[in-house]
Design a protein around this motif. Structure first.
Motif, PDB file in Angstrom:
ATOM      1  N   TRP A 182       0.839  -1.194   0.000  1.00 13.53           N
ATOM      2  CA  TRP A 182       0.000   0.000   0.000  1.00 13.53           C
ATOM      3  C   TRP A 182       0.878   1.249   0.000  1.00 13.53           C
ATOM      4  N   ILE A 183       0.592   2.151  -0.918  1.00 15.62           N
ATOM      5  CA  ILE A 183       1.360   3.391  -1.028  1.00 15.62           C
ATOM      6  C   ILE A 183       0.390   4.572  -0.979  1.00 15.62           C
ATOM      7  N   ASP A 184       0.647   5.513  -0.087  1.00 17.73           N
ATOM      8  CA  ASP A 184      -0.194   6.694   0.049  1.00 17.73           C
ATOM      9  C   ASP A 184       0.004   7.602  -1.165  1.00 17.73           C
ATOM     10  N   ALA A 185      -1.065   7.856  -1.906  1.00 17.28           N
ATOM     11  CA  ALA A 185      -0.977   8.655  -3.130  1.00 17.28           C
ATOM     12  C   ALA A 185      -0.458  10.065  -2.867  1.00 17.28           C
ATOM     13  N   GLU A 186      -0.664  10.576  -1.644  1.00 14.49           N
ATOM     14  CA  GLU A 186      -0.239  11.949  -1.348  1.00 14.49           C
ATOM     15  C   GLU A 186       1.277  12.107  -1.393  1.00 14.49           C
ATOM     16  N   ILE A 187       1.999  10.997  -1.222  1.00 15.71           N
ATOM     17  CA  ILE A 187       3.469  11.075  -1.307  1.00 15.71           C
ATOM     18  C   ILE A 187       3.893  11.614  -2.670  1.00 15.71           C
ATOM     19  N   PHE A 188       3.151  11.198  -3.713  1.00 14.72           N
ATOM     20  CA  PHE A 188       3.534  11.590  -5.073  1.00 14.72           C
ATOM     21  C   PHE A 188       3.136  13.023  -5.405  1.00 14.72           C
ATOM     22  N   ASP A 189       2.340  13.648  -4.526  1.00 14.81           N
ATOM     23  CA  ASP A 189       2.079  15.083  -4.697  1.00 14.81           C
ATOM     24  C   ASP A 189       3.375  15.870  -4.544  1.00 14.81           C
ATOM     25  N   ARG A 190       4.315  15.307  -3.754  1.00 10.50           N
ATOM     26  CA  ARG A 190       5.549  16.020  -3.424  1.00 10.50           C
ATOM     27  C   ARG A 190       6.797  15.376  -4.035  1.00 10.50           C
ATOM     28  N   GLU A 191       6.710  14.067  -4.298  1.00  9.30           N
ATOM     29  CA  GLU A 191       7.911  13.347  -4.701  1.00  9.30           C
ATOM     30  C   GLU A 191       7.728  12.608  -6.024  1.00  9.30           C
ATOM     31  N   ASP A 192       8.845  12.309  -6.668  1.00 11.18           N
ATOM     32  CA  ASP A 192       8.868  11.539  -7.901  1.00 11.18           C
ATOM     33  C   ASP A 192       8.419  10.109  -7.590  1.00 11.18           C
ATOM     34  N   PRO A 193       7.442   9.569  -8.340  1.00 11.18           N
ATOM     35  CA  PRO A 193       6.964   8.210  -8.036  1.00 11.18           C
ATOM     36  C   PRO A 193       7.946   7.111  -8.415  1.00 11.18           C
ATOM     37  N   ALA A 194       8.910   7.407  -9.288  1.00  8.79           N
ATOM     38  CA  ALA A 194       9.790   6.361  -9.816  1.00  8.79           C
ATOM     39  C   ALA A 194      10.469   5.529  -8.730  1.00  8.79           C
ATOM     40  N   PRO A 195      11.127   6.137  -7.726  1.00 12.98           N
ATOM     41  CA  PRO A 195      11.798   5.314  -6.712  1.00 12.98           C
ATOM     42  C   PRO A 195      10.847   4.394  -5.945  1.00 12.98           C
ATOM     43  N   TYR A 196       9.569   4.791  -5.858  1.00 15.79           N
ATOM     44  CA  TYR A 196       8.592   4.008  -5.113  1.00 15.79           C
ATOM     45  C   TYR A 196       7.991   2.884  -5.961  1.00 15.79           C
ATOM     46  N   LEU A 197       7.879   3.091  -7.284  1.00 13.14           N
ATOM     47  CA  LEU A 197       7.107   2.184  -8.132  1.00 13.14           C
ATOM     48  C   LEU A 197       7.938   1.317  -9.065  1.00 13.14           C
ATOM     49  N   GLU A 198       9.215   1.661  -9.265  1.00 13.43           N
ATOM     50  CA  GLU A 198       9.964   0.998 -10.325  1.00 13.43           C
ATOM     51  C   GLU A 198      10.218  -0.490 -10.069  1.00 13.43           C
ATOM     52  N   ASN A 199      10.126  -0.937  -8.841  1.00 11.03           N
ATOM     53  CA  ASN A 199      10.386  -2.350  -8.553  1.00 11.03           C
ATOM     54  C   ASN A 199       9.122  -3.200  -8.449  1.00 11.03           C
ATOM     55  N   PHE A 200       7.979  -2.601  -8.787  1.00 10.28           N
ATOM     56  CA  PHE A 200       6.726  -3.355  -8.753  1.00 10.28           C
ATOM     57  C   PHE A 200       6.435  -3.953 -10.125  1.00 10.28           C
ATOM     58  N   HIS A 201       5.705  -5.058 -10.117  1.00  9.92           N
ATOM     59  CA  HIS A 201       5.366  -5.741 -11.363  1.00  9.92           C
ATOM     60  C   HIS A 201       4.038  -5.248 -11.937  1.00  9.92           C
ATOM     61  N   ALA A 202       3.244  -4.536 -11.137  1.00  8.86           N
ATOM     62  CA  ALA A 202       1.968  -3.998 -11.598  1.00  8.86           C
ATOM     63  C   ALA A 202       1.533  -2.902 -10.626  1.00  8.86           C
TER      64      ALA A 202
END
Length: 547
Positions: free
Chosen positions: A327-347
């Motif tokens: 689970w990832i809080d969408a509000e994090i991406f309001d401030r930060e680049d999503p790449a470091p959080y999402l690049e290792n997921f398969h979907a």
């Protein structure tokens, strides 16, 4: 005529009455009986539709448009029986019905009282459809002793008295706490809970005891003696690795046999547990694992997305793959680049929600999935955010947004690619809503038909071009942007029968990018995974092999 099982709880809440009820329903089905499950909730809200997900978890929606408690999701997932509006009721609904009748003069001028008017209304609700099934399982929300639950306990006491002997039984779920200092399981809380139940005239026939330790025979005999139940009707409910182990675990403990014995059904039909043995085998013998990011706005409470989490598990079962949802809080991406959080997921999955908070983060998640060719499933608001992302970054509509956000802010800031739905076809009539209507029960709710585009990815997933899915929303993607978006590769592959409401979008040339306006998770089951979730996990497996 149906036999009735009333399931109550004591000691503490959240012990798993809903799961125990659902598992019992599945076991009775395995023995060849038909079942229906009901939830009676003591809270004064008319339904959970306006409750915060942080407080109450998700709102489950039925085909006929009822907003209900999430336990009805358990009932459906374990029995496959589609829940109905008449399977969920709250104190608020009961009192509302009573007061409406009083206003109409139905009580002929009598003084309206909890007994008999409120209790009669509850009993009438319990009896709805009793000729349709062999067993009716009715779960009472809360715990015995709660002041708001007293009318329900009184109603089921009366109901048991009104019916012929042997037509109703009572099952009570309690906790046996483990006291580490003394190294003992304590039975006293259960004894007091049963004493409380008996003080209002209900004697349990079956005790289901939650425990994190094995319950010794001595303690079972003690519970049977002091709670006045048969020793073989003291059923242990131990912690499990998965909720889908519950039917087999309860069968092993003898719950279904205890219920049949309480009704005097002998000889009992032998159970066919092949369905649940297959589910267990698929869970225990997974052949791989995929990581799925759920980018949402209610991530602090996983029950807010209960059906989605379970549907992902079902998708994993279909592929003999373990799904690790994070689970990832969408509000994090309001401030930060999503790449470091999402690049290792398969979907990536973006679920539904209400209000503007976190939506810019959801848009960034959709953009990341589209550009990096990662399988993406957008549900309800998740589809709308994918459309807004495509409008901004592909179609050049830089101010694209939702009318919902402008309404919330009280001023116009966006070009409304998503607008407030004011009129739609519902069955054989037209439903109409205004922005300032009451919030409760005013959305587009329940099952609606959608027509799928021949040859589209989603038509291949479903294996057909006409589907029916459950909805819960009041904002829609505006069809007037369709041509401009389709020119950029966002295909409107599912539409309402009148061609006015977009139901599904997909990105052409992408390995797997689908957004749906409805909630497919509500119809998924462990033994019948929803096609979208099964194929979404398949795509995640394929992607994992490329990473």
């Amino acid at each position: 005529m149906a036999r009735f099982v009333f399931i109550t709880g004591g000691v503490v809440s959240s012990l798993g009455k809903g799961l125990a009820s659902a598992a019992l329903g599945a076991l009775l089905q395995a023995r060849g009986y038909s079942v229906r499950l009901r939830k009676l909730d003591p809270y004064l809200n008319v339904d959970p539709g306006t409750m915060s997900p942080f407080e109450h978890g998700e709102v489950f929606v039925t085909d006929d448009g009822a907003e209900t408690d999430l336990d009805l999701g358990h009932y459906e997932r374990f029995t496959g029986v589609a829940a109905r509006m008449t399977d969920s009721v709250s104190s608020g609904r009961i009192y509302s019905n009573v007061l409406e009748k009083e206003r109409r003069g139905d009580y002929l001028g009598k003084t309206i009282q909890v007994i008999p008017h409120v209790t009669n209304e509850i009993k009438d609700f319990i009896a709805i459809g009793e000729d349709e099934v062999d067993f009716m399982l009715c779960e009472i929300g809360g715990t015995v002793g709660d002041i708001e639950g007293l009318p329900f306990f009184e109603a089921i006491r009366q109901f048991g008295q009104d019916r012929p002997r042997g037509e109703c039984i009572f099952m009570h779920l309690t906790l046996l706490p483990w006291i580490a200092a003394s190294g003992e399981l304590k039975t006293k809380p259960t004894q007091h809970s049963v004493k409380e139940l008996r003080s209002i005239g209900i004697a349990p026939d079956i005790l289901v005891c939650r425990s994190e330790r094995e319950i010794p025979q001595k303690e079972r005999e003690k519970l049977a003696l002091f709670c006045n139940v048969r020793p073989d009707s003291v059923i242990a409910a131990y912690d499990l690795k998965s909720i889908y182990e519950a039917p087999l675990a309860y069968h092993e403990q003898g719950l279904d046999q205890a219920v049949l014995d309480a009704f005097g059904i002998s000889p009992a039909p032998k159970p066919n547990l092949d369905r649940w043995l297959d589910v267990q085998d698929r869970m225990q013998n997974a052949e791989g694992e995929v990581r799925v990011a759920i980018v949402g706005k209610y991530t602090q409470l996983e029950d807010a997305y209960k059906s989605i989490a379970e549907a992902l598990t079902h998708g994993g079962l279909a592929n003999r793959t373990r799904v690790r949802a994070e689970w990832i809080d969408a509000e994090i991406f309001d401030r930060e680049d999503p790449a470091p959080y999402l690049e290792n997921f398969h979907a990536i999955l973006v679920p539904g929600g209400f209000g503007e908070r976190g939506t810019e983060g959801k848009i960034k998640a959709a953009q990341f999935a589209r550009e990096k060719k990662i399988p993406y499933l957008g549900i309800c608001l998740g589809m709308q955010m994918a459309v807004i992302e495509a409008a901004r970054n592909l179609a050049g509509i830089t101010s694209a947004g939702s009318e919902e956000f402008d309404h919330e802010a009280g001023r116009k800031r966006f070009e409304p690619v998503v607008y407030h739905l004011k009129e739609w076809v519902q069955g054989n009539h037209t439903a109409r809503r205004k922005v300032d209507d009451d919030k409760g029960g005013t959305m587009r709710l329940g099952a609606y038909t959608a027509n799928l585009k021949e040859g589209s990815q989603v038509a291949k997933v479903y294996g057909q071009t006409v589907i029916e899915e459950r909805h819960r929303h009041r904002y829609e993607v505006d069809i007037k942007y369709r041509d401009k978006l389709e020119e950029q590769g966002l295909c409107f592959s599912g539409m309402s029968p009148d061609g006015k409401l977009p139901e599904i979008v997909e990105v052409e040339g992408h390995p797997w990018f689908i957004g749906v306006q409805f909630h497919p998770e509500l119809k998924s089951k462990p033994f019948a995974p929803h096609p979208l979730f099964a194929d979404f996990v398949r795509a995640a497996v394929e992607n994992s092999r490329l990473v």
